[in-house]
Design a protein around this motif. Structure first.
Motif, PDB file in Angstrom:
ATOM      1  N   MET A   1       0.901  -1.200   0.090  1.00  0.00           N
ATOM      2  CA  MET A   1       0.093   0.166   0.199  1.00  0.00           C
ATOM      3  C   MET A   1       0.714   1.372  -0.036  1.00  0.00           C
ATOM      4  N   TRP A  14      -4.056   0.473  -2.421  1.00  0.00           N
ATOM      5  CA  TRP A  14      -3.811  -0.939  -1.879  1.00  0.00           C
ATOM      6  C   TRP A  14      -3.738  -1.786  -3.031  1.00  0.00           C
ATOM      7  N   PRO A  16      -3.353  -5.571  -3.727  1.00  0.00           N
ATOM      8  CA  PRO A  16      -3.257  -6.973  -3.455  1.00  0.00           C
ATOM      9  C   PRO A  16      -3.176  -7.775  -5.091  1.00  0.00           C
ATOM     10  N   GLU A  58       0.652 -11.432   0.061  1.00  0.00           N
ATOM     11  CA  GLU A  58       1.368 -10.963   1.419  1.00  0.00           C
ATOM     12  C   GLU A  58       0.784  -9.364   1.572  1.00  0.00           C
ATOM     13  N   ARG A  59      -0.115  -8.972   0.637  1.00  0.00           N
ATOM     14  CA  ARG A  59      -0.621  -7.585   0.902  1.00  0.00           C
ATOM     15  C   ARG A  59      -2.027  -7.594   1.373  1.00  0.00           C
ATOM     16  N   GLU A  61      -3.630  -8.125   4.061  1.00  0.00           N
ATOM     17  CA  GLU A  61      -4.082  -7.576   5.292  1.00  0.00           C
ATOM     18  C   GLU A  61      -3.403  -6.281   5.424  1.00  0.00           C
ATOM     19  N   GLN A  62      -2.985  -5.594   4.520  1.00  0.00           N
ATOM     20  CA  GLN A  62      -2.389  -4.174   4.801  1.00  0.00           C
ATOM     21  C   GLN A  62      -3.070  -3.291   5.421  1.00  0.00           C
ATOM     22  N   THR A  65      -3.297  -2.797   9.190  1.00  0.00           N
ATOM     23  CA  THR A  65      -2.413  -2.057   9.841  1.00  0.00           C
ATOM     24  C   THR A  65      -2.307  -0.633   9.973  1.00  0.00           C
ATOM     25  N   TRP A  66      -3.086  -0.024   9.295  1.00  0.00           N
ATOM     26  CA  TRP A  66      -3.252   1.458   9.053  1.00  0.00           C
ATOM     27  C   TRP A  66      -4.358   1.784   9.992  1.00  0.00           C
ATOM     28  N   THR A  96     -11.091  -8.562   4.229  1.00  0.00           N
ATOM     29  CA  THR A  96     -10.376  -7.155   4.570  1.00  0.00           C
ATOM     30  C   THR A  96     -11.152  -5.990   4.768  1.00  0.00           C
TER      31      THR A  96
END
Length: 250
Positions: A1, A14, A16, A58-59, A61-62, A65-66, A96
């Motif tokens: 992101m 973002w 993904p 790997e992206r 659930e980014q 975290t924000w 998500t």
């Protein structure tokens, strides 16, 4: 992101999924393809494979975290409803977005019939939460059929991006639409946008009480022509009523 972005109507991006394939003339000079292909073959670079479609689990659930709320443009470098993206992967993206409900997610597609079908299967008699904005991209009257698909979509918040605007779009049915974005094409071979095409959309938005955002005139660079339409900037966003938010939470 990306923590920041040059896209005027969003706060962050973002991705993904990256990469896509062209389906209409609005894709001809795709900025995402132009950027990605610069790095094809560069070992270790995120775009080592250029603009080939690529899932990036790997992206997924980014956004979780924000912690600070922001508007997030989903898949700015792809199309979430590309036919080669597995439904299970789209499900994970929606999971998500549904969980990270302190953000506003902006999902934009040219594959409007596939979006409508997916939302029907996911939400059935209900609708996507109002913090997930679902939109379609329309570049000319020929592709205005995407607006019909958007009307049928099980979405609470709906928007249309007329970018790149490559011709007049004619009379629009804007009932139930919350937001419209208009922008000209940018890049070395950018096709010009006529002022009357943008004014026609703006006036219909005024009549229908739809928030109107004028992104750019475009040109060789995105900022080449500035952002003034009839002498002013248009930076309206949809107002999602508290009633709609409460209804979605029930």
């Amino acid at each position: 992101m990306a923590a920041s972005t040059q896209i005027e109507w969003t706060d962050a991006t973002w991705n993904p999924v990256t990469g896509c394939t062209k389906i209409t003339r609005g894709c001809d000079l795709c900025y995402a393809e132009r950027f990605s292909e610069r790095f094809r073959g560069v070992l270790g670079h995120p775009f080592e494979s250029g603009f080939d479609l690529k899932l990036r689990p790997e992206r997924l659930e980014q956004p979780l975290t924000w912690r600070q709320p922001r508007r997030i443009f989903v898949n700015s470098m792809s199309d979430l409803f590309h036919k080669e993206i597995p439904k299970s992967f789209i499900d994970s993206i929606f999971k998500t977005m549904e969980t990270a409900n302190w953000h506003t997610f902006q999902v934009l597609t040219k594959r409007s019939s596939l979006m409508t079908r997916y939302l029907l299967n996911r939400y059935r008699a209900e609708r996507a939460p109002p913090h997930i904005w679902l939109g379609v991209s329309i570049e000319d009257a020929q592709n205005a059929v995407r607006l019909k698909h958007l009307h049928a979509a099980r979405a609470s918040t709906k928007f249309v991006s007329f970018e790149p605007l490559l011709g007049p779009v004619g009379k629009l049915d804007l009932e139930g639409i919350d937001w419209a974005i208009v922008g000209g094409e940018s890049g070395p071979r950018a096709r010009p946008m006529a002022e009357e095409w943008a004014i026609e959309i703006r006036d219909q938005c005024r009549t229908a009480k739809v928030a109107f955002f004028f992104k750019q005139w475009g040109g060789t660079r995105p900022k080449s022509g500035g952002r003034l339409l009839k002498g002013r900037e248009w930076n309206q966003y949809p107002r999602i009523s508290r009633t709609r938010l409460l209804e979605a939470a029930e």
